[in-house]
Design a protein around this motif. Structure first.
Motif, PDB file in Angstrom:
ATOM      1  N   SER A  54      59.084 -20.062  57.427  1.00  0.00           N
ATOM      2  CA  SER A  54      58.345 -20.548  58.702  1.00  0.00           C
ATOM      3  C   SER A  54      58.755 -19.881  59.865  1.00  0.00           C
ATOM      4  O   SER A  54      59.510 -18.922  59.786  1.00  0.00           O
ATOM      5  CB  SER A  54      58.872 -21.887  58.725  1.00  0.00           C
ATOM      6  N   SER A 138      53.606 -22.547  65.415  1.00  0.00           N
ATOM      7  CA  SER A 138      54.486 -22.527  64.335  1.00  0.00           C
ATOM      8  C   SER A 138      53.450 -22.136  62.924  1.00  0.00           C
ATOM      9  O   SER A 138      52.434 -22.493  62.962  1.00  0.00           O
ATOM     10  CB  SER A 138      55.097 -24.061  63.851  1.00  0.00           C
ATOM     11  N   HIS A 140      54.402 -22.785  58.768  1.00  0.00           N
ATOM     12  CA  HIS A 140      54.924 -23.193  57.738  1.00  0.00           C
ATOM     13  C   HIS A 140      54.376 -22.790  56.391  1.00  0.00           C
ATOM     14  O   HIS A 140      53.233 -23.488  55.992  1.00  0.00           O
ATOM     15  CB  HIS A 140      55.135 -24.835  57.787  1.00  0.00           C
ATOM     16  N   ASN A 142      55.342 -23.490  52.644  1.00  0.00           N
ATOM     17  CA  ASN A 142      56.330 -24.101  51.636  1.00  0.00           C
ATOM     18  C   ASN A 142      55.413 -25.216  50.866  1.00  0.00           C
ATOM     19  O   ASN A 142      55.026 -26.033  51.213  1.00  0.00           O
ATOM     20  CB  ASN A 142      57.348 -25.143  52.378  1.00  0.00           C
TER      21      ASN A 142
END
Length: 181
Positions: A54, A138, A140, A142
């Protein structure tokens, strides 16, 4: 968890036949989910490590990259390393080496090794992306599956051709942007 995750109920896994697909569809429909479904072949996990990558913006340092264990292990174990972009291959590897899971990823203690160069390249690419695009708030990823390098091992159980070719698989990713000026 969002509906787009198995925990959120919007994703059904391990459907092995037509009846299982029909049953899953009925369950989704009864819960009020959209009538549109997407059916995809299931990748074989075959010992994949669940990782996360991230990037967020720190008030003092700017973009900050985080790498570590993925999915729920990230929240429970906090085995992660932080780096400041942009990274090169050496800095990416040092970031990986700061985590406890690196021992397994590198094949130590009888764990199956992964293609560390591919993971280094992913970290370098994401670091350059966030360092050079100020609109990114951002990123991310995951989970990120890192599959063992089965070609380098003597594997008795059959693997699909697709699983044998992959080394990294992004299962869930999100990019958030700043509001335009």
């Amino acid at each position: 968890p969002g509906l787009h995750t198995p925990d959120g109920g919007g994703v059904q896994l391990n459907l092995t036949d037509e009846e299982a697909v029909r049953h899953a569809y009925r369950q989704l429909s009864e819960r009020g989910h959209s009538a549109t479904v997407l059916i995809q072949p299931m990748l074989e996990r075959q010992g994949a490590y669940e990782l996360m990558v991230s990037s967020t913006i720190d008030q003092q340092f700017g973009p900050v990259l985080t790498f570590g264990k993925g999915r729920r292990l990230h929240e429970l174990d906090q085995d992660q390393a932080i780096a400041l972009p942009p990274l090169n291959g050496s800095l990416a590897r040092r970031t990986l080496e700061q985590t406890r899971i690196f021992q397994a990823l590198s094949g130590q203690s009888c764990y199956p090794a992964i293609d560390l160069d591919a993971l280094d390249q992913l970290l370098v690419g994401i670091s350059w992306l966030v360092a050079n695009h100020a609109l990114i708030r951002s990123i991310h990823i995951n989970p990120l599956w890192a599959l063992p390098d089965w070609r380098a091992m003597d594997v008795a159980e059959p693997l699909s051709a697709l699983t044998r070719q992959l080394s990294l698989v992004v299962l869930e990713a999100r990019i958030e942007l700043h509001d335009p000026p």
